[in-house]
Write an enzyme that holds these catalytic residues in place. Structure first.
Site, PDB file in Angstrom:
ATOM      1  CG  HIS A 251      -2.062   0.962   1.114  1.00  7.10           C
ATOM      2  ND1 HIS A 251      -1.947   2.288   1.445  1.00  7.10           N
ATOM      3  CD2 HIS A 251      -3.330   0.779   0.673  1.00  7.10           C
ATOM      4  CE1 HIS A 251      -3.113   2.875   1.218  1.00  7.10           C
ATOM      5  NE2 HIS A 251      -3.970   1.990   0.745  1.00  7.10           N
ATOM      6  CD  GLU A 306      -8.795  -4.130  -3.045  1.00  6.37           C
ATOM      7  OE1 GLU A 306      -9.824  -4.743  -2.713  1.00  6.37           O
ATOM      8  OE2 GLU A 306      -8.795  -3.093  -3.719  1.00  6.37           O
TER       9      GLU A 306
HETATM   10  N1  ACO Z   1       4.187  -7.708  -4.539  1.00  5.80           N
HETATM   11  C1  ACO Z   1       5.493  -7.671  -4.900  1.00  5.80           C
HETATM   12  N2  ACO Z   1       6.244  -6.571  -4.894  1.00  5.80           N
HETATM   13  C2  ACO Z   1       5.646  -5.433  -4.473  1.00  5.80           C
HETATM   14  C3  ACO Z   1       4.308  -5.399  -4.057  1.00  5.80           C
HETATM   15  C4  ACO Z   1       3.552  -6.592  -4.094  1.00  5.80           C
HETATM   16  N3  ACO Z   1       2.283  -6.644  -3.735  1.00  5.80           N
HETATM   17  N4  ACO Z   1       3.984  -4.135  -3.688  1.00  5.80           N
HETATM   18  C5  ACO Z   1       5.084  -3.393  -3.893  1.00  5.80           C
HETATM   19  N5  ACO Z   1       6.087  -4.180  -4.356  1.00  5.80           N
HETATM   20  C6  ACO Z   1       7.449  -3.780  -4.697  1.00  5.80           C
HETATM   21  C7  ACO Z   1       7.468  -3.141  -6.083  1.00  5.80           C
HETATM   22  O1  ACO Z   1       7.668  -4.091  -7.100  1.00  5.80           O
HETATM   23  C8  ACO Z   1       8.615  -2.152  -5.977  1.00  5.80           C
HETATM   24  O2  ACO Z   1       9.804  -2.845  -6.183  1.00  5.80           O
HETATM   25  P1  ACO Z   1      11.008  -2.169  -7.031  1.00  5.80           P
HETATM   26  O3  ACO Z   1      11.446  -0.997  -6.187  1.00  5.80           O
HETATM   27  O4  ACO Z   1      12.022  -3.258  -7.112  1.00  5.80           O
HETATM   28  O5  ACO Z   1      10.433  -1.747  -8.335  1.00  5.80           O
HETATM   29  C9  ACO Z   1       8.561  -1.715  -4.504  1.00  5.80           C
HETATM   30  O6  ACO Z   1       7.851  -2.752  -3.793  1.00  5.80           O
HETATM   31  C10 ACO Z   1       7.814  -0.398  -4.313  1.00  5.80           C
HETATM   32  O7  ACO Z   1       6.636  -0.423  -5.131  1.00  5.80           O
HETATM   33  P2  ACO Z   1       5.736   0.886  -5.400  1.00  5.80           P
HETATM   34  O8  ACO Z   1       4.692   0.564  -6.420  1.00  5.80           O
HETATM   35  O9  ACO Z   1       6.633   2.048  -5.658  1.00  5.80           O
HETATM   36  O10 ACO Z   1       5.153   1.075  -3.926  1.00  5.80           O
HETATM   37  P3  ACO Z   1       3.758   1.526  -3.423  1.00  5.80           P
HETATM   38  O11 ACO Z   1       3.804   1.333  -1.944  1.00  5.80           O
HETATM   39  O12 ACO Z   1       3.375   2.861  -3.907  1.00  5.80           O
HETATM   40  O13 ACO Z   1       2.749   0.421  -4.056  1.00  5.80           O
HETATM   41  C11 ACO Z   1       0.707  -0.673  -4.540  1.00  5.80           C
HETATM   42  C12 ACO Z   1       1.449   0.331  -3.638  1.00  5.80           C
HETATM   43  C13 ACO Z   1       0.555  -0.071  -5.950  1.00  5.80           C
HETATM   44  C14 ACO Z   1      -0.677  -0.946  -3.938  1.00  5.80           C
HETATM   45  C15 ACO Z   1       1.526  -2.005  -4.610  1.00  5.80           C
HETATM   46  O14 ACO Z   1       1.825  -2.460  -3.308  1.00  5.80           O
HETATM   47  C16 ACO Z   1       0.829  -3.096  -5.425  1.00  5.80           C
HETATM   48  O15 ACO Z   1       0.881  -3.062  -6.655  1.00  5.80           O
HETATM   49  N6  ACO Z   1       0.166  -4.091  -4.724  1.00  5.80           N
HETATM   50  C17 ACO Z   1      -0.495  -5.178  -5.423  1.00  5.80           C
HETATM   51  C18 ACO Z   1      -1.877  -4.762  -5.926  1.00  5.80           C
HETATM   52  C19 ACO Z   1      -2.885  -4.567  -4.809  1.00  5.80           C
HETATM   53  O16 ACO Z   1      -3.029  -5.385  -3.900  1.00  5.80           O
HETATM   54  N7  ACO Z   1      -3.627  -3.450  -4.900  1.00  5.80           N
HETATM   55  C20 ACO Z   1      -4.642  -3.076  -3.906  1.00  5.80           C
HETATM   56  C21 ACO Z   1      -4.147  -1.939  -3.049  1.00  5.80           C
HETATM   57  S1  ACO Z   1      -5.308  -1.479  -1.784  1.00  5.80           S
HETATM   58  C22 ACO Z   1      -6.419  -0.437  -2.535  1.00  5.80           C
HETATM   59  O17 ACO Z   1      -6.165   0.130  -3.563  1.00  5.80           O
HETATM   60  C23 ACO Z   1      -7.761  -0.223  -1.955  1.00  5.80           C
END
Ligand code: ACO
Length: 365
Positions: A251, A306
């Site tokens: 998140h 989620e």
């Molecule tokens: N699985 C694997 N790796 C992850 C995940 C995950 N669920 N979440 C973040 N990371 C990794 C990214 O790949 C990234 O790695 P990198 O630096 O090597 O590229 C690093 O962590 C940071 O990722 P960001 O996208 O910059 O971080 P942010 O905290 O902004 O991401 C997000 C938030 C978009 C929700 C992300 O965690 C994600 O895509 N999760 C999976 C989808 C999901 O469950 N969405 C629902 C969110 S809740 C809601 O919207 C109500």
């Protein structure tokens, strides 16, 4: 003219873009409160009607009731004309837009408009879900609460108490979450002295995007794809090795366990229908958290809302293609509360942008 040296944050990351008295989110400690009340307490002891009234009026009304409202026939007619293949979020957005056109809602937004639109939306989504299956819409039973009334209009059956209570808890958890993209969209629209239906239609458009609306249905798909719990570790390792993301984890704001996930997990634990699925989800969650900590030791990636939303929504019998639009129904309270809050101290939301195009030049000849 010299370069503009003012600070610029792409995506408005970390920018304070307003003030709110609605939701307090502490991402480091994993805390969420609506007007000061912890989300866990609200889920356990409150109803969606009470929470919506709290967000709209600031008062905790012990006798609050909000049932589904009838729709103008024009709105049902619009839904009838949509192809059966229409995305449910598109159908809901279209219905809200048509509702606004018929109702003629005008600035300023009022609590009455907020109640009316929040009560009309579940009727619209249920009507669409039936029409696409070749069934006639079912008129709302206003004696039922919003979540129970939605299930009733989908199936024609009065839901049992456990299902009604579980979906109501999901609605409480989804009601409000600060300056997320859809809420910010609603506030921009209302700040122009536009109307609440336009603001909510825009918000639904923003929520539809997979970067925001989330995908509890993807959680269901992933758990299915990985096979048994014994196979989970290998499946997760290879998914992370391919650079893909685990759905239901991570998140932008929360570095700690999302308190909404904790609240929904205890709701799901009370639902007999998903017991087997839930056992697997809990076992896989443990493995996933361990592997995510190995994968990103410097960036906490925890379970998000989620993950357990998927359990609750499945448990009450909703098809995965209605999950995002059902989330939108819950968020109506927050969107409309933000419209009221914005209007009460309105300033047109119109930031500056840094120009990075060509210097002045002239047409040939
Ligand atoms: N699985 C694997 N790796 C992850 C995940 C995950 N669920 N979440 C973040 N990371 C990794 C990214 O790949 C990234 O790695 P990198 O630096 O090597 O590229 C690093 O962590 C940071 O990722 P960001 O996208 O910059 O971080 P942010 O905290 O902004 O991401 C997000 C938030 C978009 C929700 C992300 O965690 C994600 O895509 N999760 C999976 C989808 C999901 O469950 N969405 C629902 C969110 S809740 C809601 O919207 C109500």
């Amino acid at each position: 003219m010299g370069a503009d040296e003012r600070p610029y944050s792409p995506g408005l990351k970390g920018v304070l873009a307003g003030e709110t008295a609605l939701a307090m989110i502490d991402g480091d400690a994993g805390r969420l409160q609506y007007r000061g009340f912890p989300i866990g307490e609200l889920v356990e002891r409150g109803t969606y009607a009470q929470v919506a009234e709290l967000l709209w009026t600031g008062e905790w009304k012990t006798d609050a009731h909000l049932g589904c409202a009838s729709l103008p026939t024009e709105v049902i007619d619009v839904l009838r004309r949509l192809p059966a293949s229409t995305n449910a979020m598109d159908a809901l957005r279209t219905a809200v837009s048509a509702w606004g056109a018929v109702d003629g809602t005008l600035w300023p937004p009022t609590v009455e408009q907020a109640r009316a639109l929040t009560a009309a939306a579940p009727t619209a989504l249920a009507a669409f879900a039936r029409l696409r299956d070749g069934l006639e819409p079912i008129p709302p039973d206003p004696s039922l609460g919003l979540a129970a009334g939605f299930l009733h209009q989908l199936t024609g059956q009065r839901p049992d108490d456990a299902a009604a209570r579980a979906l109501d808890a999901y609605f409480v958890v989804g009601a409000e979450h600060g300056f997320n993209a859809s809420t910010f969209t609603a506030r921009v629209i209302i700040s122009t002295h536009s109307d609440v239906a336009s603001a909510v239609a825009g918000a639904i458009g923003a929520l539809k995007g997979p970067w925001h609306g989330g995908a509890p249905s993807a959680v269901v798909d992933q758990l299915h794809e990985m096979g048994s719990v014994d196979q989970a570790e290998a499946w997760i390792r290879s998914t992370l090795a391919r650079g893909e993301r685990l759905m239901g984890f991570g998140h932008r704001v929360y570095r700690a366990y999302d308190p909404r996930a904790a609240a929904l997990r205890s709701v799901a634990e009370g639902m007999a229908g998903v017991a087997g699925w839930l056992d697997k989800a809990v076992a896989v969650e443990e493995i996933a958290l361990r592997l995510l900590a190995e994968h990103k030791p410097d960036y906490a990636i925890k379970t998000n809302v989620e993950y357990y939303a998927a359990a609750v929504l499945q448990g009450v019998g909703l098809p995965p293609n209605l999950f995002p639009a059902t989330f939108a129904l819950a968020r109506h309270a927050g969107w409309t509360a933000h419209c009221l809050e914005q209007a009460a101290a309105n300033v047109l939301i119109r930031p500056d942008v840094r120009y990075v195009g060509p210097a002045e030049r002239h047409l040939p000849g």
